[in-house]
Design an enzyme around this catalytic site. Sequence first.
Site, short mmCIF file in Angstrom:
data_model
loop_
_atom_site.label_atom_id
_atom_site.label_comp_id
_atom_site.label_asym_id
_atom_site.label_seq_id
_atom_site.Cartn_x
_atom_site.Cartn_y
_atom_site.Cartn_z
N HIS A 137 0.75 -1.11 -0.01
CA HIS A 137 -0.04 -0.03 0.04
C HIS A 137 0.71 1.28 -0.05
CE1 HIS A 137 -3.97 -2.11 0.74
NE2 HIS A 137 -2.97 -3.04 1.24
N ASN A 195 -10.51 -3.05 2.31
CA ASN A 195 -10.18 -3.02 0.60
C ASN A 195 -11.14 -2.66 -0.13
OD1 ASN A 195 -7.20 -3.43 0.73
ND2 ASN A 195 -7.48 -5.92 0.99
#
Length: 518
Positions: A55, A128
Amino acid sequence: MARRKKLTNSFGNPVDNDSNSLTAGNPGPVLIQDSHLLNKLGNFDRERIPERVVHAKGAGAYGYLEVTKDMSRYTKAKLFSKVGKQTNLFARFSTVGGEKGSADAERDPRGFALKFYTEDGIYDMVGNNTPVFFIRDPLKFPDFIHTQKRNPATNLKDPNMFWDFLSLTDESVHQVTILFSDRGTPLNFRHMNGYSSHTFKWYNDRGEHFWVKYHFKTDQKAQNFTREEAQRMKGEDPDHATRDLYDAIESEDYPSWRWEIQIMTPEQAKDYRFDPFDITKVWPHKDFPPITIGQITLNQNPENYFADVEQAAFSPANFVPGIAASPDKMLQGRLFSYHDTHLHRLGSNYHLLPVNSSKNRAVDNYQRDGSMRVDANGSGGPNYYPNSFGGPQPATGAAEPPADLSGQIARYPYTHPNDDFFQPGELYRKVMKAKDRKNLIGNIVTHLSGAQKRIQLRQAALFYKVDQDLGSRVAKGLKLSQREVARLARMSQEDRAKATAKPPAARKKTKKRRKRAA
Ligand code: NDP
């Protein structure tokens, strides 16, 4: 015209010149006594902090949650205590596998992380844009991520690594089917849904508990790029989603999401057809209809990207009373890993950075010192417990209700009777339209064609197990033998792995060459 501020060094000392280094004569060598130069270069040398191992590329904004349904029957978490209640938050969206400079339009899950500044401290929801995940055991996580990153020899993304691992991991095929649908390339961060993916425990004032899953449905309408559109956008504007979020908020077109939850009682969980704690499974809506509980709106851009977005640190272990972990193994692994990685990336006092700090509840404990401690550090108060000098006392009523637990310590193989193929099959057959299926197959074939034939066969067999039509069309697109794909699909995961374990032709040749040389 407003008077301009006077230049200083980092310690506030006035600086008379920011263009010419201090030299011995003209054009003489630079002097070490030019402390402004040394300070400026030294600071510059340390500008970059380690990038997130996953990320790394992301964008974020501040906003708020407004509750639209009283949830106190299910949870004593104060942030849900009454209709109309607002709680400030910070959100960060991201891609997963790419580096900090990678393109926003890559095919990848998107991170969807929320940090709530509640009166009981920080509550982080680290989800997510997909409701499931690739693996269900955290022991596999570093391996999985390695396969999504660069080949250690070539430093290139490697379709063999990518598909080798996935094709040897039956449980991944649900997430792979979503990732290779056009949802794997969302239009931007505003036009995608978010999901907790994990199951969490909620408990109320009476000590009753419930299992919950979160869904954040975009009010902007979920929209995606096709493969071709995403490919074009990567070249045209690698930062398109970062730009889109910033520009929308700047022009007061505030993005929002509807917060829905699914609730399961402990009794329902006991004999539910799917394992409620397996992150590779959803709870079908008809079994557990989503309930709308609030709305999330983002209405303020960060003042400084580094301070607020790069240094933002979320941890799924940050719960507030009323919300707790479930036995989901992936969640259990993340409870450790997020805090640990922030200690490495940002240092031992990362929780004191403004974006991460508890804004609506004072932090009072006996932890002290560490690098970059920037608050009063407990002043002269006691730094031990128990004490008789008025230090903080344990907060009664903050404990999670006791829970039953029994069993033998062992490394258990996963044996729940739900299979890994039914739910992605439902997605393919019932949720996707003909165009979605066509795009899915095109996306898979384009990417998988870069892998070795034996890996293509193995992965096509997994798609065949999801749905015969899907497997056959993938096989056709890759010019694979349909009979071989069907044969592999009938095997167990272990036998399929053995049947496709043949070393690649290149290595055989090397052996031959070695023989010849001998
Ligand atoms: P439903 O028909 O009730 O729900 C289907 C869901 O699929 C909707 O939430 C929809 O989201 C979402 N969806 C639509 N297109 C795609 C896509 N290309 N990729 C991923 N999700 C998509 O069916 P069920 O609840 O019985 O679930 C059937 C299948 O749908 C599941 O096996 C799972 O693969 C997928 N799914 C299920 C979710 C759940 O929590 N039950 C959540 C998301 C996906 P939207 O309404 O926003 O368009």
